[in-house]
Write a protein that holds these residues in place. Structure first.
Motif, PDB file in Angstrom:
ATOM      1  N   ASN A 303      29.576  25.997  -1.082  1.00 30.81           N
ATOM      2  CA  ASN A 303      31.162  25.530  -0.284  1.00 30.81           C
ATOM      3  C   ASN A 303      31.675  25.141  -1.565  1.00 30.81           C
ATOM      4  OD1 ASN A 303      30.237  26.385   2.051  1.00 30.81           O
ATOM      5  ND2 ASN A 303      29.462  24.365   2.969  1.00 30.81           N
ATOM      6  N   GLU A 304      31.126  24.216  -2.285  1.00 29.11           N
ATOM      7  CA  GLU A 304      32.053  23.722  -3.416  1.00 29.11           C
ATOM      8  C   GLU A 304      32.616  24.684  -4.556  1.00 29.11           C
ATOM      9  OE1 GLU A 304      33.461  22.335  -7.334  1.00 29.11           O
ATOM     10  OE2 GLU A 304      31.559  23.514  -7.006  1.00 29.11           O
ATOM     11  N   TYR A 307      35.369  26.743  -2.681  1.00 21.95           N
ATOM     12  CA  TYR A 307      36.575  25.833  -2.552  1.00 21.95           C
ATOM     13  C   TYR A 307      37.265  25.712  -3.506  1.00 21.95           C
ATOM     14  CZ  TYR A 307      39.418  22.077  -1.325  1.00 21.95           C
ATOM     15  OH  TYR A 307      40.717  21.201  -1.345  1.00 21.95           O
ATOM     16  N   HIS A 308      36.456  25.593  -4.955  1.00 19.53           N
ATOM     17  CA  HIS A 308      37.013  25.435  -6.258  1.00 19.53           C
ATOM     18  C   HIS A 308      37.778  26.766  -6.853  1.00 19.53           C
ATOM     19  CE1 HIS A 308      37.401  24.866 -10.639  1.00 19.53           C
ATOM     20  NE2 HIS A 308      36.941  25.787 -10.804  1.00 19.53           N
ATOM     21  N   SER A 334      32.820  30.423   3.519  1.00 20.42           N
ATOM     22  CA  SER A 334      32.333  28.798   3.482  1.00 20.42           C
ATOM     23  C   SER A 334      31.996  28.391   4.970  1.00 20.42           C
ATOM     24  CB  SER A 334      33.630  27.939   3.275  1.00 20.42           C
ATOM     25  OG  SER A 334      33.427  26.510   3.467  1.00 20.42           O
ATOM     26  N   ASP A 336      32.095  25.105   5.336  1.00 22.23           N
ATOM     27  CA  ASP A 336      32.395  23.440   5.343  1.00 22.23           C
ATOM     28  C   ASP A 336      33.700  23.475   5.956  1.00 22.23           C
ATOM     29  OD1 ASP A 336      33.243  21.006   4.588  1.00 22.23           O
ATOM     30  OD2 ASP A 336      33.663  21.770   2.640  1.00 22.23           O
ATOM     31  N   THR A 338      35.523  21.059   6.906  1.00 23.69           N
ATOM     32  CA  THR A 338      36.398  19.966   6.038  1.00 23.69           C
ATOM     33  C   THR A 338      37.340  20.812   4.939  1.00 23.69           C
ATOM     34  OG1 THR A 338      35.320  17.973   6.651  1.00 23.69           O
ATOM     35  CG2 THR A 338      37.157  17.918   4.926  1.00 23.69           C
ATOM     36  N   GLY A 339      36.470  21.516   4.086  1.00 21.60           N
ATOM     37  CA  GLY A 339      37.310  22.310   3.049  1.00 21.60           C
ATOM     38  C   GLY A 339      38.057  23.581   3.620  1.00 21.60           C
ATOM     39  N   LYS A 340      37.682  24.395   4.882  1.00 21.51           N
ATOM     40  CA  LYS A 340      38.442  25.027   5.367  1.00 21.51           C
ATOM     41  C   LYS A 340      39.829  24.677   5.951  1.00 21.51           C
ATOM     42  CE  LYS A 340      34.746  28.194   7.259  1.00 21.51           C
ATOM     43  NZ  LYS A 340      34.240  28.579   8.618  1.00 21.51           N
ATOM     44  N   GLU A 342      41.560  22.182   4.781  1.00 23.95           N
ATOM     45  CA  GLU A 342      42.067  21.706   3.557  1.00 23.95           C
ATOM     46  C   GLU A 342      42.644  22.755   3.050  1.00 23.95           C
ATOM     47  OE1 GLU A 342      39.820  19.389   0.987  1.00 23.95           O
ATOM     48  OE2 GLU A 342      39.641  17.604   2.355  1.00 23.95           O
ATOM     49  N   ILE A 343      42.061  23.996   2.800  1.00 23.57           N
ATOM     50  CA  ILE A 343      42.834  25.108   2.349  1.00 23.57           C
ATOM     51  C   ILE A 343      43.571  25.789   3.148  1.00 23.57           C
ATOM     52  CG2 ILE A 343      41.961  27.871   1.683  1.00 23.57           C
ATOM     53  CD1 ILE A 343      41.238  25.866  -0.515  1.00 23.57           C
TER      54      ILE A 343
END
Length: 494
Positions: A303-304, A307-308, A334, A336, A338-340, A342-343
């Motif tokens: 996931n990191e 995201y990166h 992904s 994640d 939270t990451g989704k 944010e993206i």
């Protein structure tokens, strides 16, 4: 680099205060050492560590300690910007401490009593440890800083032929291993320290191999890859791409990113019809997300990385269709949530900043604490830049560059915004200490919302607007070789 590089304590304290500060730290060390000795032999109570320090020019009034991305505690600084904290039920290993947007890792083992001093204006360079556990942490800190210096050498070495380059990086690795062996002979550190220190050397070496095709001059990457010795990447057979122990470790994560770049390049070259490799092409970036998805099983690591790479692509792209394709690929891979989210918000903000569109209404505050609408200042071609105390070198260099541009282009309005969210005292002090004028300097009224609305990533992002408040460039850079050409285009718009 040496300990305390760039750190002059007397700049911040007078002689008497400096004496008492040293006495305070010495007293702490004596007390902690005596306490440790007293506890010796009671194994049930040995599983703890003390961690504390003093922060010069603090960006906030607290420090956060984390282990494996989980907050251990948030500790308030006292009136002298110091803290001391005891970690009970210690899990030996790497801990992260966070202050004002800056992060650094320390190695804590049972019965350590580790103190540090740092100056936030030179966060990593000023960081020095004392107390029980200081030798291993100063060693790791010095290695981290030396690697930053060596990166510049590596980039120069990358212009050499593959076998010569390999010989140079092999020599660097041998030098580091010899240094580690000398340290081990002198201090007899733990097996845990040795594991981490050895991994630092290995992953830094592996990264230098992975980066070679990208930095080596020329855009015909197929020829560069073809010229590599057959065993150039033989170490990949023994790599654990899902190492849970090292998943938060800088060198390991850097290696994973470089490796994903390189593996995706090799896949991309098999089906790409482009005569020259384009790192920002949609095809290559989709290939990179596929590589991460197929190579990595560990959810945190996967996931990191996803995201990166997605955020990095979006921050450099002005093509809405391509952005949608990258976001959709990321969302499908992904796990994640939270990451989704944010993206998706980041992509939406970028779409709202389309070139030719209106600049959004953002509230800013000047250093007289007067609130303004940013659009009320845009009556001529305008350049909007951003800075933060967390990126102090960028703050200084960007202001020097802006002063040059202001002299060359008096018809252009330059709006410079500090994005930090800890009041005006610190940004004002930074401007004053460096003799930068307050004219055209502002802060966001609502930093979090404004940073998201303007999709400020990376910090070098610059927005150019014409006299009609229309966006000409939504993501350029004042240090770019063609920036002045872009600026002239905005000036000449009718």
């Amino acid at each position: 680099m040496e300990l305390q590089k760039g750190f002059n304590f007397n700049l911040f304290l007078n002689t008497n205060e400096n004496f008492y500060m040293k006495l305070h730290f010495l007293s702490l060390l004596v007390i902690l050492t005596l306490f440790n000795c007293k506890k010796d032999g009671n194994n049930a109570e040995d599983n703890y560590a003390y961690f504390g320090g003093e922060i010069m020019n603090p960006n906030s009034d607290f420090v956060v300690i984390l282990k494996s991305d989980v907050v251990v505690d948030t500790i308030k600084l006292d009136k002298r910007n110091r803290f001391l904290y005891k970690i009970n039920n210690l899990k030996a290993g790497l801990y992260t401490f966070y202050h004002g947007g800056e992060v650094q890792m320390v190695l804590l083992e049972p019965k350590d009593s580790l103190l540090f001093r740092l100056n936030t204006l030179e966060f990593d360079e000023s960081l020095v440890f004392t107390g029980i556990g200081d030798k291993k942490n100063n060693y790791l800190m010095n290695e981290f800083l030396e690697n930053e210096i060596q990166e510049k050498k590596i980039f120069k070495f990358c212009q050499l032929k593959p076998h010569v380059y390999e010989s140079r990086v092999d020599s660097l690795k041998a030098f580091k291993l010899n240094k580690l062996n000398t340290f081990k002979s002198k201090y007899n550190p733990s097996a845990l320290f040795e594991k981490i220190a050895k991994a630092n050397i290995d992953y830094n070496y592996f990264s230098s191999k992975e980066v070679y095709p990208f930095v080596h001059h020329g855009n015909n990457k197929a020829e560069i890859v073809k010229a590599l010795p057959k065993d150039f990447y033989s170490y990949r057979k023994s790599i654990n791409y899902n190492d849970d122990f090292f998943k938060e470790h800088n060198h390991y994560n850097s290696f994973l990113r470089y490796s994903a770049n390189n593996l995706a390049l090799q896949d991309h070259l098999h089906h790409s019809s482009d005569s020259e490799f384009k790192r920002n092409s949609l095809c290559y970036n989709l290939d990179r997300l596929k590589i991460v998805d197929s190579l990595i099983i560990n959810k945190t690591i996967k996931n990191e990385l996803l995201y990166h790479f997605t955020a990095n692509y979006l921050s450099k792209s002005n093509n809405t269709e391509n952005n949608d394709a990258i976001v959709n690929s990321y969302l499908s891979k992904s796990s994640d949530e939270t990451g989704k989210n944010e993206i998706k918000r980041f992509a939406a903000s970028l779409n709202n900043l389309k070139e030719g569109g209106n600049f959004p209404d953002i509230k800013i505050v000047n250093y007289k604490n007067e609130e303004l609408e940013i659009n009320s200042l845009i009556k001529t071609p305008t350049v909007i830049c951003f800075w933060s105390n967390q990126y102090y070198n960028h703050f200084k260099e960007s202001h020097y560059k802006l002063n040059e541009l202001k002299e060359k282009y008096p018809e252009v309005k330059f709006i410079v915004i500090n994005i930090d969210d800890f009041g005006q005292d610190r940004p004002k002090a930074s401007l004053k200490d460096n003799r930068f004028k307050f004219k055209d300097e502002y802060q966001f009224k609502n930093p979090k919302e404004s940073i998201e609305a303007l999709a400020i990533q990376p910090m070098t992002k610059t927005i150019v607007i014409d006299k009609h408040q229309k966006i000409v460039y939504n993501n350029t850079n004042i240090f770019s070789v063609n920036f002045e050409e872009q600026l002239l285009g905005a000036i000449n718009r009718k």
